[in-house]
Design an enzyme around this catalytic site. Structure first.
Site, PDB file in Angstrom:
ATOM      1  N   ARG A  27     -11.375   0.157   3.725  1.00  0.00           N
ATOM      2  CA  ARG A  27     -12.132   1.344   4.157  1.00  0.00           C
ATOM      3  C   ARG A  27     -12.550   2.126   2.918  1.00  0.00           C
ATOM      4  NH1 ARG A  27      -8.530   3.491   8.066  1.00  0.00           N
ATOM      5  NH2 ARG A  27      -9.571   2.149   9.553  1.00  0.00           N
ATOM      6  N   ASP A 107      -3.355  -0.212   1.430  1.00  0.00           N
ATOM      7  CA  ASP A 107      -2.886   0.285   2.715  1.00  0.00           C
ATOM      8  C   ASP A 107      -1.928  -0.746   3.309  1.00  0.00           C
ATOM      9  OD1 ASP A 107      -2.916   0.409   5.682  1.00  0.00           O
ATOM     10  OD2 ASP A 107      -4.250   2.109   5.352  1.00  0.00           O
ATOM     11  N   ASP A 109      -0.545  -0.656   6.404  1.00  0.00           N
ATOM     12  CA  ASP A 109      -0.596  -0.669   7.866  1.00  0.00           C
ATOM     13  C   ASP A 109       0.228   0.409   8.550  1.00  0.00           C
ATOM     14  OD1 ASP A 109      -2.074  -3.186   7.609  1.00  0.00           O
ATOM     15  OD2 ASP A 109      -0.118  -4.118   7.322  1.00  0.00           O
TER      16      ASP A 109
END
EC number: 3.6.1.15
Length: 182
Positions: A27, A107, A109
Protein backbone atom coordinates in the site's frame (compact mmCIF):
# COMPACT_ATOMS: atom_id res chain seq x y z
CA UNK A 1 30.14 25.06 4.15
CA UNK A 2 26.41 24.36 3.84
CA UNK A 3 24.93 21.54 5.93
CA UNK A 4 23.30 18.77 3.98
CA UNK A 5 19.60 18.28 4.71
CA UNK A 6 18.99 15.02 6.60
CA UNK A 7 15.50 14.29 5.39
CA UNK A 8 12.07 15.82 5.56
CA UNK A 9 11.39 18.87 7.68
CA UNK A 10 8.25 19.90 9.52
CA UNK A 11 5.61 20.83 6.94
CA UNK A 12 7.18 18.75 4.13
CA UNK A 13 5.14 16.06 2.42
CA UNK A 14 6.37 12.47 2.11
CA UNK A 15 5.15 9.22 0.63
CA UNK A 16 4.65 6.17 2.85
CA UNK A 17 5.04 2.67 1.39
CA UNK A 18 4.21 -0.57 3.12
CA UNK A 19 5.55 -3.86 1.82
CA UNK A 20 4.90 -7.50 2.62
CA UNK A 21 7.58 -9.88 3.92
CA UNK A 22 8.26 -11.17 0.39
CA UNK A 23 9.19 -7.64 -0.77
CA UNK A 24 5.98 -6.96 -2.69
CA UNK A 25 4.45 -3.49 -2.42
CA UNK A 26 1.31 -3.58 -0.26
CA UNK A 27 0.00 0.00 0.00
CA UNK A 28 1.15 3.57 -0.73
CA UNK A 29 0.04 6.84 0.90
CA UNK A 30 0.81 10.02 -1.02
CA UNK A 31 1.42 13.38 0.61
CA UNK A 32 1.64 12.72 4.33
CA UNK A 33 2.56 15.98 6.05
CA UNK A 34 5.54 15.68 8.38
CA UNK A 35 4.84 17.19 11.81
CA UNK A 36 7.99 16.04 13.62
CA UNK A 37 11.13 14.07 12.96
CA UNK A 38 13.75 13.07 15.48
CA UNK A 39 16.47 10.46 15.59
CA UNK A 40 13.94 7.67 16.19
CA UNK A 41 10.45 9.05 15.53
CA UNK A 42 8.45 10.46 12.64
CA UNK A 43 5.01 11.94 13.29
CA UNK A 44 2.84 12.98 10.38
CA UNK A 45 -0.71 13.69 9.32
CA UNK A 46 -2.82 12.21 6.56
CA UNK A 47 -5.87 14.24 5.59
CA UNK A 48 -7.74 13.33 2.42
CA UNK A 49 -4.61 11.47 1.38
CA UNK A 50 -4.53 9.36 -1.77
CA UNK A 51 -3.96 5.68 -0.98
CA UNK A 52 -3.07 3.11 -3.65
CA UNK A 53 -3.53 -0.60 -2.94
CA UNK A 54 -1.29 -3.34 -4.37
CA UNK A 55 -4.02 -4.21 -6.90
CA UNK A 56 -4.08 -0.62 -8.21
CA UNK A 57 -7.32 0.32 -6.43
CA UNK A 58 -7.19 3.92 -5.19
CA UNK A 59 -9.10 5.70 -2.46
CA UNK A 60 -8.81 8.85 -0.34
CA UNK A 61 -8.71 8.91 3.46
CA UNK A 62 -11.90 10.38 4.93
CA UNK A 63 -10.65 12.09 8.06
CA UNK A 64 -7.45 13.54 9.46
CA UNK A 65 -5.17 10.93 11.00
CA UNK A 66 -2.01 11.43 13.03
CA UNK A 67 0.57 8.77 12.11
CA UNK A 68 3.37 7.63 14.43
CA UNK A 69 6.43 5.67 13.33
CA UNK A 70 9.38 4.59 15.48
CA UNK A 71 12.76 3.12 14.48
CA UNK A 72 12.87 0.65 17.38
CA UNK A 73 9.28 -0.55 17.81
CA UNK A 74 7.69 -3.14 15.55
CA UNK A 75 4.43 -1.25 15.14
CA UNK A 76 3.11 2.00 13.79
CA UNK A 77 0.02 3.85 14.92
CA UNK A 78 -2.68 5.68 12.97
CA UNK A 79 -4.95 7.87 15.13
CA UNK A 80 -8.07 8.72 13.10
CA UNK A 81 -9.78 11.87 14.33
CA UNK A 82 -13.51 11.34 13.89
CA UNK A 83 -16.65 13.11 15.06
CA UNK A 84 -17.36 10.37 17.63
CA UNK A 85 -13.79 10.43 19.01
CA UNK A 86 -10.38 9.05 18.11
CA UNK A 87 -10.09 5.54 16.66
CA UNK A 88 -6.70 3.87 16.37
CA UNK A 89 -5.42 1.42 13.81
CA UNK A 90 -2.10 -0.09 14.86
CA UNK A 91 -0.08 -2.09 12.36
CA UNK A 92 2.37 -4.70 13.60
CA UNK A 93 5.24 -3.92 11.26
CA UNK A 94 8.98 -3.60 10.99
CA UNK A 95 10.60 -0.40 12.24
CA UNK A 96 10.57 2.17 9.45
CA UNK A 97 13.35 3.26 7.14
CA UNK A 98 13.36 6.58 5.35
CA UNK A 99 15.06 7.19 2.04
CA UNK A 100 14.70 9.82 -0.70
CA UNK A 101 11.73 7.95 -2.15
CA UNK A 102 9.55 7.28 0.90
CA UNK A 103 9.14 6.14 4.49
CA UNK A 104 9.04 2.34 4.20
CA UNK A 105 8.18 -0.61 6.41
CA UNK A 106 7.13 -4.26 6.23
CA UNK A 107 3.52 -4.89 7.24
CA UNK A 108 3.15 -8.13 9.22
CA UNK A 109 -0.65 -8.43 8.91
CA UNK A 110 -1.52 -8.31 12.62
CA UNK A 111 -3.41 -5.16 13.60
CA UNK A 112 -4.85 -3.79 16.80
CA UNK A 113 -7.91 -1.59 16.45
CA UNK A 114 -8.90 0.68 19.33
CA UNK A 115 -12.36 2.23 19.34
CA UNK A 116 -13.25 5.61 20.90
CA UNK A 117 -14.80 3.82 23.90
CA UNK A 118 -11.48 2.02 24.56
CA UNK A 119 -12.52 -1.39 23.21
CA UNK A 120 -9.55 -3.22 21.63
CA UNK A 121 -9.54 -5.89 18.95
CA UNK A 122 -6.64 -7.93 17.58
CA UNK A 123 -7.30 -8.32 13.84
CA UNK A 124 -6.04 -10.51 11.00
CA UNK A 125 -4.54 -13.32 13.10
CA UNK A 126 -5.52 -15.78 10.35
CA UNK A 127 -3.81 -13.64 7.70
CA UNK A 128 -0.67 -13.47 9.87
CA UNK A 129 -0.58 -17.27 10.25
CA UNK A 130 -1.26 -17.81 6.53
CA UNK A 131 1.48 -15.40 5.41
CA UNK A 132 3.85 -16.67 8.10
CA UNK A 133 3.58 -20.17 6.64
CA UNK A 134 3.70 -18.96 3.03
CA UNK A 135 6.74 -16.70 3.46
CA UNK A 136 8.29 -18.59 6.38
CA UNK A 137 8.50 -15.77 8.88
CA UNK A 138 11.61 -16.40 10.98
CA UNK A 139 11.02 -17.51 14.58
CA UNK A 140 12.82 -14.34 15.79
CA UNK A 141 10.41 -12.15 13.81
CA UNK A 142 7.42 -13.99 15.28
CA UNK A 143 8.82 -13.60 18.82
CA UNK A 144 9.57 -9.87 18.29
CA UNK A 145 6.10 -9.19 16.86
CA UNK A 146 4.34 -11.00 19.72
CA UNK A 147 6.44 -9.06 22.27
CA UNK A 148 5.55 -5.80 20.51
CA UNK A 149 1.83 -6.62 20.67
CA UNK A 150 2.30 -6.67 24.47
CA UNK A 151 4.13 -3.30 24.40
CA UNK A 152 1.40 -1.83 22.23
CA UNK A 153 -1.39 -3.10 24.51
CA UNK A 154 0.47 -1.62 27.50
CA UNK A 155 0.67 1.76 25.73
CA UNK A 156 -3.07 1.58 24.97
CA UNK A 157 -4.02 0.61 28.56
CA UNK A 158 -1.90 3.39 30.06
CA UNK A 159 -2.73 5.98 27.36
CA UNK A 160 0.96 6.42 26.54
CA UNK A 161 2.22 8.49 23.62
CA UNK A 162 -0.21 8.54 20.69
CA UNK A 163 -2.95 7.07 22.91
CA UNK A 164 -3.23 10.19 25.10
CA UNK A 165 -5.71 12.93 24.26
CA UNK A 166 -3.00 15.52 24.92
CA UNK A 167 -0.83 13.97 22.18
CA UNK A 168 -3.72 14.09 19.70
CA UNK A 169 -4.56 17.69 20.61
CA UNK A 170 -0.95 18.86 20.28
CA UNK A 171 -0.25 17.19 16.93
CA UNK A 172 -3.63 17.90 15.33
CA UNK A 173 -3.28 21.55 16.34
CA UNK A 174 0.22 21.60 14.85
CA UNK A 175 -1.12 20.09 11.62
CA UNK A 176 -3.84 22.76 11.40
CA UNK A 177 -1.28 25.51 12.00
CA UNK A 178 1.08 24.18 9.28
CA UNK A 179 -1.85 23.68 6.86
CA UNK A 180 -2.80 27.34 7.12
CA UNK A 181 0.74 28.26 5.97
CA UNK A 182 0.54 26.10 2.82
Amino acid sequence: MAREAKGPKEGDFITIKSYKHDGSLHRTWRDTMVLKTSENVLIGCNDHTLVTEDDGRRWVTREPAIVYFHKHYWFNIVAMIRDNGVSYYCNLASPYVLDKEALKYIDYDLDVKVFPDGERRLLDVDEYEEHGALWQYPADTDRILKANVKVLVDWIKHKKGPFSQEYIDIWYSRYQELSRRQ
